[in-house]
Design a protein around this motif. Structure first.
Motif, PDB file in Angstrom:
ATOM      1  N   TRP A  13     -66.522  47.904 -33.629  1.00 35.59           N
ATOM      2  CA  TRP A  13     -67.745  46.257 -33.304  1.00 35.59           C
ATOM      3  C   TRP A  13     -68.046  45.671 -34.098  1.00 35.59           C
ATOM      4  CZ3 TRP A  13     -68.349  46.222 -27.682  1.00 35.59           C
ATOM      5  CH2 TRP A  13     -67.683  47.790 -27.220  1.00 35.59           C
ATOM      6  N   PRO A  14     -69.225  44.830 -33.450  1.00 35.07           N
ATOM      7  CA  PRO A  14     -69.208  44.059 -34.796  1.00 35.07           C
ATOM      8  C   PRO A  14     -70.840  44.890 -35.475  1.00 35.07           C
ATOM      9  CG  PRO A  14     -69.588  42.450 -32.640  1.00 35.07           C
ATOM     10  CD  PRO A  14     -68.778  43.819 -32.640  1.00 35.07           C
ATOM     11  N   HIS A  15     -71.374  44.649 -36.189  1.00 34.94           N
ATOM     12  CA  HIS A  15     -72.226  45.641 -36.903  1.00 34.94           C
ATOM     13  C   HIS A  15     -73.893  45.680 -36.293  1.00 34.94           C
ATOM     14  CE1 HIS A  15     -72.214  42.161 -39.266  1.00 34.94           C
ATOM     15  NE2 HIS A  15     -73.670  42.143 -40.263  1.00 34.94           N
ATOM     16  N   LYS A  16     -74.169  44.080 -35.827  1.00 32.97           N
ATOM     17  CA  LYS A  16     -75.268  43.744 -35.249  1.00 32.97           C
ATOM     18  C   LYS A  16     -75.620  44.401 -33.894  1.00 32.97           C
ATOM     19  CE  LYS A  16     -76.133  38.644 -37.136  1.00 32.97           C
ATOM     20  NZ  LYS A  16     -76.601  37.476 -36.559  1.00 32.97           N
ATOM     21  N   LEU A  17     -74.013  45.175 -32.834  1.00 29.92           N
ATOM     22  CA  LEU A  17     -74.173  45.172 -31.503  1.00 29.92           C
ATOM     23  C   LEU A  17     -74.109  47.161 -31.968  1.00 29.92           C
ATOM     24  CD1 LEU A  17     -71.359  43.680 -29.668  1.00 29.92           C
ATOM     25  CD2 LEU A  17     -73.771  43.276 -29.610  1.00 29.92           C
ATOM     26  N   VAL A  18     -73.805  47.794 -33.414  1.00 34.50           N
ATOM     27  CA  VAL A  18     -73.944  48.501 -33.562  1.00 34.50           C
ATOM     28  C   VAL A  18     -74.815  48.909 -33.384  1.00 34.50           C
ATOM     29  CG1 VAL A  18     -72.997  50.533 -35.011  1.00 34.50           C
ATOM     30  CG2 VAL A  18     -71.381  49.275 -34.247  1.00 34.50           C
ATOM     31  N   ARG A  19     -75.889  47.929 -34.387  1.00 29.82           N
ATOM     32  CA  ARG A  19     -77.913  48.435 -34.549  1.00 29.82           C
ATOM     33  C   ARG A  19     -78.165  48.592 -32.726  1.00 29.82           C
ATOM     34  NH1 ARG A  19     -80.989  45.822 -38.675  1.00 29.82           N
ATOM     35  NH2 ARG A  19     -79.326  44.875 -39.188  1.00 29.82           N
ATOM     36  N   VAL A  20     -77.592  47.529 -32.027  1.00 31.30           N
ATOM     37  CA  VAL A  20     -78.242  47.994 -30.686  1.00 31.30           C
ATOM     38  C   VAL A  20     -77.703  49.067 -30.372  1.00 31.30           C
ATOM     39  CG1 VAL A  20     -78.297  46.737 -28.179  1.00 31.30           C
ATOM     40  CG2 VAL A  20     -79.212  44.887 -30.325  1.00 31.30           C
ATOM     41  N   HIS A  59     -83.559  57.260 -38.691  1.00 27.50           N
ATOM     42  CA  HIS A  59     -84.239  55.610 -39.816  1.00 27.50           C
ATOM     43  C   HIS A  59     -82.791  54.726 -38.790  1.00 27.50           C
ATOM     44  CE1 HIS A  59     -87.450  56.757 -42.642  1.00 27.50           C
ATOM     45  NE2 HIS A  59     -86.559  57.885 -42.050  1.00 27.50           N
ATOM     46  N   LEU A  60     -82.781  53.628 -39.373  1.00 31.53           N
ATOM     47  CA  LEU A  60     -81.151  52.833 -38.623  1.00 31.53           C
ATOM     48  C   LEU A  60     -81.419  52.119 -40.273  1.00 31.53           C
ATOM     49  CD1 LEU A  60     -81.982  51.347 -35.275  1.00 31.53           C
ATOM     50  CD2 LEU A  60     -80.216  53.147 -36.131  1.00 31.53           C
ATOM     51  N   SER A  61     -80.192  52.361 -41.328  1.00 25.00           N
ATOM     52  CA  SER A  61     -79.953  51.496 -42.472  1.00 25.00           C
ATOM     53  C   SER A  61     -79.085  50.490 -41.829  1.00 25.00           C
ATOM     54  CB  SER A  61     -79.839  52.409 -43.510  1.00 25.00           C
ATOM     55  OG  SER A  61     -80.109  51.874 -44.097  1.00 25.00           O
ATOM     56  N   ALA A  62     -78.996  49.110 -42.608  1.00 25.51           N
ATOM     57  CA  ALA A  62     -77.918  48.287 -42.074  1.00 25.51           C
ATOM     58  C   ALA A  62     -77.539  47.204 -42.408  1.00 25.51           C
ATOM     59  CB  ALA A  62     -78.087  48.066 -40.635  1.00 25.51           C
ATOM     60  N   VAL A  63     -76.442  46.955 -43.170  1.00 28.49           N
ATOM     61  CA  VAL A  63     -75.683  45.674 -43.665  1.00 28.49           C
ATOM     62  C   VAL A  63     -76.096  44.686 -42.712  1.00 28.49           C
ATOM     63  CG1 VAL A  63     -74.339  44.546 -44.789  1.00 28.49           C
ATOM     64  CG2 VAL A  63     -74.720  46.820 -45.679  1.00 28.49           C
ATOM     65  N   GLY A  64     -77.056  43.357 -44.083  1.00 30.91           N
ATOM     66  CA  GLY A  64     -77.464  42.420 -42.218  1.00 30.91           C
ATOM     67  C   GLY A  64     -78.344  42.591 -42.037  1.00 30.91           C
ATOM     68  N   ARG A  65     -79.073  41.095 -41.793  1.00 30.47           N
ATOM     69  CA  ARG A  65     -80.479  41.462 -41.656  1.00 30.47           C
ATOM     70  C   ARG A  65     -80.360  40.739 -39.773  1.00 30.47           C
ATOM     71  NH1 ARG A  65     -83.819  42.552 -44.930  1.00 30.47           N
ATOM     72  NH2 ARG A  65     -83.461  41.743 -47.638  1.00 30.47           N
ATOM     73  N   LEU A  66     -81.282  41.364 -39.146  1.00 29.55           N
ATOM     74  CA  LEU A  66     -81.252  40.746 -37.553  1.00 29.55           C
ATOM     75  C   LEU A  66     -82.131  39.754 -38.031  1.00 29.55           C
ATOM     76  CD1 LEU A  66     -80.922  43.809 -35.672  1.00 29.55           C
ATOM     77  CD2 LEU A  66     -79.696  42.098 -35.610  1.00 29.55           C
ATOM     78  N   PRO A  67     -81.812  38.171 -36.768  1.00 25.83           N
ATOM     79  CA  PRO A  67     -83.193  36.831 -37.030  1.00 25.83           C
ATOM     80  C   PRO A  67     -84.371  37.539 -35.915  1.00 25.83           C
ATOM     81  CG  PRO A  67     -80.542  35.907 -36.486  1.00 25.83           C
ATOM     82  CD  PRO A  67     -80.310  37.542 -37.019  1.00 25.83           C
ATOM     83  N   GLY A  68     -84.930  37.291 -36.235  1.00 26.37           N
ATOM     84  CA  GLY A  68     -86.187  37.005 -35.878  1.00 26.37           C
ATOM     85  C   GLY A  68     -86.136  36.896 -34.100  1.00 26.37           C
ATOM     86  N   GLU A 123     -81.317  37.298 -29.645  1.00 29.81           N
ATOM     87  CA  GLU A 123     -80.648  38.374 -28.438  1.00 29.81           C
ATOM     88  C   GLU A 123     -80.852  40.519 -29.248  1.00 29.81           C
ATOM     89  OE1 GLU A 123     -79.255  36.202 -28.892  1.00 29.81           O
ATOM     90  OE2 GLU A 123     -79.845  34.942 -26.867  1.00 29.81           O
ATOM     91  N   GLU A 124     -79.985  40.378 -30.178  1.00 27.57           N
ATOM     92  CA  GLU A 124     -79.983  41.713 -31.287  1.00 27.57           C
ATOM     93  C   GLU A 124     -81.875  42.545 -31.176  1.00 27.57           C
ATOM     94  OE1 GLU A 124     -77.967  39.166 -32.035  1.00 27.57           O
ATOM     95  OE2 GLU A 124     -76.203  39.602 -31.734  1.00 27.57           O
ATOM     96  N   ARG A 125     -81.934  41.528 -32.202  1.00 25.84           N
ATOM     97  CA  ARG A 125     -83.130  41.681 -32.226  1.00 25.84           C
ATOM     98  C   ARG A 125     -84.214  42.147 -31.504  1.00 25.84           C
ATOM     99  NH1 ARG A 125     -85.613  44.546 -35.202  1.00 25.84           N
ATOM    100  NH2 ARG A 125     -83.853  43.630 -37.023  1.00 25.84           N
ATOM    101  N   ALA A 126     -83.998  41.320 -30.349  1.00 24.50           N
ATOM    102  CA  ALA A 126     -84.914  42.127 -29.614  1.00 24.50           C
ATOM    103  C   ALA A 126     -84.408  43.359 -28.448  1.00 24.50           C
ATOM    104  CB  ALA A 126     -85.179  41.102 -27.614  1.00 24.50           C
TER     105      ALA A 126
END
Length: 157
Positions: free
Chosen positions: A129-136, A4-13, A16-19
């Motif tokens: 790193w920004p949390h959005k990039l960490v998820r990627v 699982h990936l559990s994260a603070v913040g939502r990636l917009p649908g 680029e990060e969501r893709a």
């Protein structure tokens, strides 16, 4: 084992990060089948009450699978090579615990007590790193780990 990936913040649908996360998660799902692993999903939280890392930690705890292993992404955590992460995942799978969750904090990181409670703390290096990039980056590393363990040529070391 479910990952699982559990994260603070939502990636917009349509971001680029969501893709990128979706692409690597899809690749992980296919590559990890021979290992008996599967992607358990993403859990996104937003602390709308403004509780900072402590408030975010409470929301994150609620979304973690019961009995699962918790890996906090933290700049003070262990730094592993990709093959070492793959072996760590194999070892966790061998323990019989059904789930492992990689937890990514928000802009202020994870609450110190939350990190202290985790089974493992992992760093992507000395830089922040920004949390959005960490998820990627974690989605890619999960895919890479599966390909390392199944002998795919994706990882060239």
């Amino acid at each position: 084992m479910r990952v699982h990936l559990s994260a603070v913040g939502r990636l917009p649908g349509r971001s680029e990060e969501r893709a990128l996360v979706d692409d690597y998660v899809s690749r992980f799902a296919a590559a990890s089948k021979p290992l008996g692993w599967r992607f358990g999903g993403e859990h996104e939280v937003d602390d709308r009450k403004g509780g900072g890392p402590a408030g975010e930690a409470e929301l994150l705890r609620k979304g973690l699978p019961k009995g699962g292993l918790v890996v906090c992404m933290d700049e003070r955590g262990a730094t592993l090579s990709s093959p070492d992460l793959a072996e760590k995942l194999r070892g966790w799978a061998d323990t019989g615990r059904p789930d492992v969750s990689f937890v990514i904090g928000g802009a202020d990181g994870l609450a110190r007590d939350f990190v202290a409670e985790a089974d493992f703390s992992l760093s992507l290096g000395a830089m922040v790193w920004p949390h959005k990039l960490v998820r990627v980056m974690m989605a890619e590393q999960l895919y890479r780990a599966a390909t390392i363990l199944t002998g795919s040529p994706y990882h060239r070391a």
